[in-house]
Design a protein around this motif. Structure first.
Motif, PDB file in Angstrom:
ATOM      1  N   HIS A   4       0.837  -1.194   0.000  1.00 36.28           N
ATOM      2  CA  HIS A   4       0.000   0.000   0.000  1.00 36.28           C
ATOM      3  C   HIS A   4       0.880   1.255   0.000  1.00 36.28           C
ATOM      4  N   VAL A   5       0.224   2.387  -0.178  1.00 36.53           N
ATOM      5  CA  VAL A   5       0.879   3.692  -0.066  1.00 36.53           C
ATOM      6  C   VAL A   5       0.423   4.327   1.235  1.00 36.53           C
ATOM      7  N   GLN A   6       1.371   4.816   2.029  1.00 39.91           N
ATOM      8  CA  GLN A   6       1.027   5.439   3.299  1.00 39.91           C
ATOM      9  C   GLN A   6       0.807   6.930   3.101  1.00 39.91           C
ATOM     10  N   THR A   7      -0.438   7.374   3.232  1.00 40.85           N
ATOM     11  CA  THR A   7      -0.755   8.803   3.195  1.00 40.85           C
ATOM     12  C   THR A   7      -0.970   9.293   4.624  1.00 40.85           C
ATOM     13  N   VAL A   8      -1.129  10.592   4.790  1.00 36.19           N
ATOM     14  CA  VAL A   8      -1.348  11.137   6.133  1.00 36.19           C
ATOM     15  C   VAL A   8      -2.705  10.715   6.694  1.00 36.19           C
ATOM     16  N   LEU A   9      -3.608  10.261   5.833  1.00 29.91           N
ATOM     17  CA  LEU A   9      -4.920   9.783   6.291  1.00 29.91           C
ATOM     18  C   LEU A   9      -4.968   8.274   6.446  1.00 29.91           C
ATOM     19  N   GLY A  10      -3.838   7.599   6.178  1.00 31.62           N
ATOM     20  CA  GLY A  10      -3.794   6.153   6.308  1.00 31.62           C
ATOM     21  C   GLY A  10      -3.314   5.494   5.032  1.00 31.62           C
ATOM     22  N   ALA A  11      -3.243   4.157   5.070  1.00 29.88           N
ATOM     23  CA  ALA A  11      -2.774   3.389   3.925  1.00 29.88           C
ATOM     24  C   ALA A  11      -3.854   3.322   2.859  1.00 29.88           C
ATOM     25  N   VAL A  12      -3.434   3.480   1.594  1.00 26.17           N
ATOM     26  CA  VAL A  12      -4.368   3.421   0.468  1.00 26.17           C
ATOM     27  C   VAL A  12      -3.778   2.500  -0.595  1.00 26.17           C
ATOM     28  N   ALA A  76      -3.845  26.737   2.481  1.00 22.41           N
ATOM     29  CA  ALA A  76      -3.429  25.466   1.896  1.00 22.41           C
ATOM     30  C   ALA A  76      -4.620  24.694   1.346  1.00 22.41           C
ATOM     31  N   VAL A  77      -5.716  24.669   2.077  1.00 22.99           N
ATOM     32  CA  VAL A  77      -6.918  23.977   1.605  1.00 22.99           C
ATOM     33  C   VAL A  77      -7.393  24.588   0.286  1.00 22.99           C
ATOM     34  N   ALA A  78      -7.415  25.907   0.217  1.00 24.24           N
ATOM     35  CA  ALA A  78      -7.869  26.582  -1.007  1.00 24.24           C
ATOM     36  C   ALA A  78      -6.949  26.281  -2.181  1.00 24.24           C
ATOM     37  N   GLU A  79      -5.636  26.326  -1.960  1.00 16.93           N
ATOM     38  CA  GLU A  79      -4.689  26.076  -3.041  1.00 16.93           C
ATOM     39  C   GLU A  79      -4.762  24.618  -3.512  1.00 16.93           C
ATOM     40  N   LEU A  80      -4.877  23.685  -2.588  1.00 20.98           N
ATOM     41  CA  LEU A  80      -4.965  22.279  -2.978  1.00 20.98           C
ATOM     42  C   LEU A  80      -6.302  21.972  -3.646  1.00 20.98           C
ATOM     43  N   GLY A  81      -7.334  22.706  -3.265  1.00 13.99           N
ATOM     44  CA  GLY A  81      -8.616  22.533  -3.937  1.00 13.99           C
ATOM     45  C   GLY A  81      -8.519  22.869  -5.410  1.00 13.99           C
ATOM     46  N   MET A  82      -7.767  23.932  -5.748  1.00 14.52           N
ATOM     47  CA  MET A  82      -7.563  24.283  -7.153  1.00 14.52           C
ATOM     48  C   MET A  82      -6.724  23.220  -7.858  1.00 14.52           C
ATOM     49  N   PHE A  83      -5.702  22.719  -7.173  1.00 13.51           N
ATOM     50  CA  PHE A  83      -4.877  21.650  -7.731  1.00 13.51           C
ATOM     51  C   PHE A  83      -5.737  20.435  -8.097  1.00 13.51           C
ATOM     52  N   ARG A  84      -6.622  20.067  -7.211  1.00 13.84           N
ATOM     53  CA  ARG A  84      -7.496  18.917  -7.483  1.00 13.84           C
ATOM     54  C   ARG A  84      -8.422  19.189  -8.663  1.00 13.84           C
ATOM     55  N   ARG A 112      -9.851  18.016   4.084  1.00  6.40           N
ATOM     56  CA  ARG A 112     -10.750  19.074   3.608  1.00  6.40           C
ATOM     57  C   ARG A 112     -10.614  19.336   2.108  1.00  6.40           C
ATOM     58  N   SER A 113      -9.430  19.133   1.555  1.00  4.45           N
ATOM     59  CA  SER A 113      -9.217  19.428   0.133  1.00  4.45           C
ATOM     60  C   SER A 113      -9.512  18.244  -0.778  1.00  4.45           C
ATOM     61  N   GLY A 114      -9.444  17.034  -0.219  1.00  2.13           N
ATOM     62  CA  GLY A 114      -9.608  15.844  -1.037  1.00  2.13           C
ATOM     63  C   GLY A 114      -8.353  15.418  -1.770  1.00  2.13           C
ATOM     64  N   VAL A 115      -7.222  16.072  -1.486  1.00  2.97           N
ATOM     65  CA  VAL A 115      -5.945  15.721  -2.101  1.00  2.97           C
ATOM     66  C   VAL A 115      -5.190  14.777  -1.165  1.00  2.97           C
ATOM     67  N   GLN A 116      -4.733  13.653  -1.687  1.00  2.00           N
ATOM     68  CA  GLN A 116      -3.946  12.719  -0.886  1.00  2.00           C
ATOM     69  C   GLN A 116      -2.528  13.263  -0.713  1.00  2.00           C
ATOM     70  N   LEU A 117      -2.040  13.230   0.529  1.00  6.95           N
ATOM     71  CA  LEU A 117      -0.704  13.722   0.843  1.00  6.95           C
ATOM     72  C   LEU A 117       0.136  12.598   1.426  1.00  6.95           C
ATOM     73  N   VAL A 118       1.310  12.397   0.855  1.00  7.62           N
ATOM     74  CA  VAL A 118       2.296  11.454   1.379  1.00  7.62           C
ATOM     75  C   VAL A 118       3.398  12.282   2.018  1.00  7.62           C
TER      76      VAL A 118
END
Length: 345
Positions: A4-12, A76-84, A112-118
């Motif tokens: 799996h890949v370990q993200t800050v929200l858990g393994a995916v 950060a949430v706003a900027e990552l929201g645009m990235f997504r 909050r942004s829906g972007v996965q972060l490793v």
């Protein structure tokens, strides 16, 4: 974690990553310590960033102690929201020891942004490290990184998913070599990919690779960052690629020739694309990743910069116009990041 890949929200699962940028900063403070101290007595070093001042502050010829402080979670949430919205799905967040890491902040921003972060782990260059690190052993640094991967980093339960960006200066310091030796031990123990910030000297990537070989590092799972500000000739570039390591072109969007950290002429995005084309034509398709290494406010959309989505809005269309195939784009943005971030069994 295996497979799996370990993200800050858990393994995916690896297939969930989607288009991935391998080197960004979301919450960080990368202000050089001496500049941060000077700003306490020189208010001009903290002048507001406005439409009038933004370009000169970004250019970097005149020091500014505020542009490298990115600690605002709402921003950060706003900027990552645009990235997504622009096509991105996942980022590797490289804020480590010495750069004010905020794992719990990354959890909030990711959720909050829906972007996965490793998240990365380890220590940046010596000038940014805690002076107490001079008394630490190789094994102590290794234990810190292994703990970050398996239990949580920086006193939290938020796990890292990659080792690095391990900081190197040119010339390479004794403390930085101990941290690197610890990173190799952590890589051996966890199987994680290792990503490395080389000093600004064209021969240091080769010096790092030789060190890793001597200490048992896994070169195919080692990423040399900032190739686009480090190596400017084909002989060194091809020799580095021939070692089997991953070459990271991570300063897309940085279009200034001036580089405040060293007397070099920085390339622009067109030159980056041409260099990558040479490597692809030579057969290194599975060894290239790209990113932007955003670590200053002036590169964010809210401050008139290109933002995290620049690669998706501008660079991918540019590459297609230059004849890059979809398979080549997928290799750089999806398949190679997925392979690197998947933890082995």
């Amino acid at each position: 974690m295996a497979g799996h890949v370990q993200t800050v929200l858990g393994a995916v699962p690896p297939e969930s990553l989607g288009p991935t940028l391998m080197h960004e900063h979301v919450l960080c403070d990368i202000t050089p310590p001496a500049l941060r101290q000077a700003s306490a007595h020189r208010p001009e070093l903290l002048q507001p960033i406005t439409l009038v001042s933004r370009y000169d502050i970004d250019y970097g010829r005149h020091p500014h102690a505020g542009k490298t402080v990115m600690l605002d979670r709402e921003l950060a949430v706003a900027e990552l929201g645009m990235f997504r919205a622009e096509g991105g799905a996942t980022m590797v967040e490289m804020t480590i020891g010495g750069l004010a890491p905020d794992p719990e902040g990354l959890v909030e921003v990711s959720r909050r942004s829906g972007v996965q972060l490793v998240m990365g782990c380890g220590q940046y260059v010596e000038d940014f490290q805690d002076p107490a690190n001079h008394a630490r052993s190789v094994e102590d640094f290794a234990d810190e990184m292994i703990t970050a991967m398996r239990h949580g980093a920086w006193g939290t339960e938020v796990r890292a998913g990659i080792i690095g960006e391990i900081g190197c200066s040119a010339p390479w310091t004794a403390l930085e070599r101990r941290v690197m030796a610890g990173a190799v031990l952590a890589q051996q123990e966890t199987g994680a990919a290792l990503t490395i910030h080389p000093g600004v000297h064209p021969d240091q990537p080769a010096e790092i690779i030789a060190f890793l070989r001597a200490h048992g590092g896994h070169i195919p799972r080692t990423i040399i960052d900032h190739v686009d500000r480090t190596i400017f000739d084909d002989d060194r570039l091809f020799a580095l690629a021939d070692t089997g390591c991953i070459l990271e072109f991570d300063l897309f969007g940085y279009e200034h020739a001036y580089w405040s950290f060293a007397p070099i002429n920085m390339p622009n995005d067109g030159t980056r694309i041409d260099t990558i084309r040479k490597l692809l034509d030579r057969g290194h398709t599975e060894q290239i990743v790209i990113s932007q290494d955003i670590c200053r406010l002036t590169r964010l959309r809210h401050y008139g910069g290109h933002g995290y989505g620049h690669i998706f809005r501008n660079i991918i269309p540019f590459m297609r116009e230059r004849g890059f195939s979809q398979a080549e784009l997928d290799a750089m943005l999806v398949e190679t990041p997925r392979r690197l971030l998947t933890l082995p069994g």
